[in-house]
Design a protein around this motif. Sequence first.
Motif, PDB file in Angstrom:
ATOM      1  N   GLU A  37      73.055 -85.288 -21.812  1.00  0.00           N
ATOM      2  CA  GLU A  37      72.760 -83.862 -22.000  1.00  0.00           C
ATOM      3  C   GLU A  37      71.390 -83.517 -21.417  1.00  0.00           C
ATOM      4  O   GLU A  37      71.216 -82.456 -20.796  1.00  0.00           O
ATOM      5  CB  GLU A  37      72.809 -83.509 -23.487  1.00  0.00           C
ATOM      6  CG  GLU A  37      72.601 -82.015 -23.755  1.00  0.00           C
ATOM      7  CD  GLU A  37      72.653 -81.677 -25.234  1.00  0.00           C
ATOM      8  OE1 GLU A  37      73.267 -80.664 -25.577  1.00  0.00           O
ATOM      9  OE2 GLU A  37      72.064 -82.437 -26.054  1.00  0.00           O
ATOM     10  N   ASP A  85      71.837 -83.379 -17.716  1.00  0.00           N
ATOM     11  CA  ASP A  85      72.638 -82.202 -17.363  1.00  0.00           C
ATOM     12  C   ASP A  85      71.809 -80.923 -17.389  1.00  0.00           C
ATOM     13  O   ASP A  85      71.904 -80.072 -16.496  1.00  0.00           O
ATOM     14  CB  ASP A  85      73.822 -82.096 -18.330  1.00  0.00           C
ATOM     15  CG  ASP A  85      74.848 -81.056 -17.890  1.00  0.00           C
ATOM     16  OD1 ASP A  85      74.703 -80.483 -16.792  1.00  0.00           O
ATOM     17  OD2 ASP A  85      75.807 -80.824 -18.647  1.00  0.00           O
ATOM     18  N   LYS A  86      70.966 -80.776 -18.406  1.00  0.00           N
ATOM     19  CA  LYS A  86      70.245 -79.517 -18.577  1.00  0.00           C
ATOM     20  C   LYS A  86      68.917 -79.453 -17.814  1.00  0.00           C
ATOM     21  O   LYS A  86      68.425 -78.357 -17.527  1.00  0.00           O
ATOM     22  CB  LYS A  86      69.990 -79.262 -20.069  1.00  0.00           C
ATOM     23  CG  LYS A  86      71.265 -78.933 -20.834  1.00  0.00           C
ATOM     24  CD  LYS A  86      70.979 -78.468 -22.247  1.00  0.00           C
ATOM     25  CE  LYS A  86      72.260 -78.015 -22.946  1.00  0.00           C
ATOM     26  NZ  LYS A  86      72.004 -77.525 -24.322  1.00  0.00           N
ATOM     27  N   LEU A  87      68.351 -80.607 -17.478  1.00  0.00           N
ATOM     28  CA  LEU A  87      67.020 -80.601 -16.865  1.00  0.00           C
ATOM     29  C   LEU A  87      67.029 -80.939 -15.372  1.00  0.00           C
ATOM     30  O   LEU A  87      65.998 -80.834 -14.716  1.00  0.00           O
ATOM     31  CB  LEU A  87      66.086 -81.550 -17.616  1.00  0.00           C
ATOM     32  CG  LEU A  87      65.834 -81.193 -19.091  1.00  0.00           C
ATOM     33  CD1 LEU A  87      64.932 -82.223 -19.752  1.00  0.00           C
ATOM     34  CD2 LEU A  87      65.224 -79.798 -19.218  1.00  0.00           C
ATOM     35  N   HIS A 104      66.117 -74.990 -24.551  1.00  0.00           N
ATOM     36  CA  HIS A 104      67.496 -75.462 -24.624  1.00  0.00           C
ATOM     37  C   HIS A 104      67.855 -75.790 -26.074  1.00  0.00           C
ATOM     38  O   HIS A 104      66.994 -76.154 -26.876  1.00  0.00           O
ATOM     39  CB  HIS A 104      67.691 -76.715 -23.766  1.00  0.00           C
ATOM     40  CG  HIS A 104      67.450 -76.504 -22.307  1.00  0.00           C
ATOM     41  ND1 HIS A 104      68.322 -75.809 -21.495  1.00  0.00           N
ATOM     42  CD2 HIS A 104      66.435 -76.906 -21.505  1.00  0.00           C
ATOM     43  CE1 HIS A 104      67.859 -75.792 -20.256  1.00  0.00           C
ATOM     44  NE2 HIS A 104      66.709 -76.441 -20.239  1.00  0.00           N
ATOM     45  N   GLN A 105      69.141 -75.669 -26.373  1.00  0.00           N
ATOM     46  CA  GLN A 105      69.665 -76.145 -27.641  1.00  0.00           C
ATOM     47  C   GLN A 105      70.301 -77.508 -27.383  1.00  0.00           C
ATOM     48  O   GLN A 105      71.193 -77.629 -26.546  1.00  0.00           O
ATOM     49  CB  GLN A 105      70.713 -75.171 -28.194  1.00  0.00           C
ATOM     50  CG  GLN A 105      70.166 -73.803 -28.553  1.00  0.00           C
ATOM     51  CD  GLN A 105      69.173 -73.855 -29.698  1.00  0.00           C
ATOM     52  OE1 GLN A 105      69.368 -74.597 -30.667  1.00  0.00           O
ATOM     53  NE2 GLN A 105      68.101 -73.078 -29.599  1.00  0.00           N
ATOM     54  N   TRP A 106      69.831 -78.526 -28.074  1.00  0.00           N
ATOM     55  CA  TRP A 106      70.295 -79.884 -27.819  1.00  0.00           C
ATOM     56  C   TRP A 106      71.424 -80.230 -28.784  1.00  0.00           C
ATOM     57  O   TRP A 106      71.207 -80.821 -29.838  1.00  0.00           O
ATOM     58  CB  TRP A 106      69.132 -80.865 -27.940  1.00  0.00           C
ATOM     59  CG  TRP A 106      67.969 -80.476 -27.083  1.00  0.00           C
ATOM     60  CD1 TRP A 106      66.799 -79.907 -27.479  1.00  0.00           C
ATOM     61  CD2 TRP A 106      67.890 -80.581 -25.645  1.00  0.00           C
ATOM     62  NE1 TRP A 106      65.996 -79.674 -26.399  1.00  0.00           N
ATOM     63  CE2 TRP A 106      66.623 -80.071 -25.260  1.00  0.00           C
ATOM     64  CE3 TRP A 106      68.753 -81.068 -24.656  1.00  0.00           C
ATOM     65  CZ2 TRP A 106      66.217 -80.030 -23.928  1.00  0.00           C
ATOM     66  CZ3 TRP A 106      68.345 -81.026 -23.328  1.00  0.00           C
ATOM     67  CH2 TRP A 106      67.092 -80.516 -22.977  1.00  0.00           C
TER      68      TRP A 106
END
Length: 250
Positions: free
Chosen positions: A96, A99-101, A232-234
């Motif tokens: 995750e 994916d997000k960073l 972001h929401q992790w």
Amino acid sequence: MLSKFEGIVLRAKDYGESHQIVLVFTEHLGKFTVMARGSKKAKSRFRAVTEPFTQAQFVCFAGSGMPTLSQADILKSRHILRSDLLLTAYGAYWLELIDKLIAEKEPNPVVYRFLDLALDLLEKRTDPDILTRIFELKMLKIAGYQPVLHHCTHCHSSSPLVAFSVRQGGLLCAKCVSTDPEAIPVTKATARILPILQMVELKRLGEVTVKPETKEQLEGVICLFMDEYLSHQWKARHILKQLQSAMSTS
């Protein structure tokens, strides 16, 4: 046109009754999305290669639309990670973060090799909490939000560091702790280990022994810093914490 690349599967999303859209993190192409046609069918040759953590050589056909998977040869299946619920949860959080960073199609061979080695160590059951803190600090650096951990973030002295300031972005010495009333007191062990985790090379990581209370404090300050500076929401981190809590009370 055919293209060939090595990559690690981050996630797969169902598409229709039998297909999947697979997000792969590659060494030289960054994040790359491919269509795996028929991969949900029981006898599909692509069924195993679409699992998260799987590392493979992919061959895709790129036309006018989304590239279509033509061939895939598994290099590392990492079935041990997927067979252990807790290890899966740790690994899912790491994926995750990637994916997000990491932006779509943004090459980052250093992070790719880092992820590859980190997953290998996780599969060998190297302390997953310490690996996760190293991973978080690595990704914070990639995102441009590296906390100051080697000296006081306020006066830059190397005096004993006694607190962590989320607002000022790092550790504070005893003289400067009053500059942030919300600074979090940290133990000597935490202040000593934080900069090590920030700089350590995974390939040089030996046997890790850290007290549970120190691990808890390391997690607390790093996660507070991430939540402050990364928008972001992790979800995977939340699932990991729920699972850890359930396992500790069972």
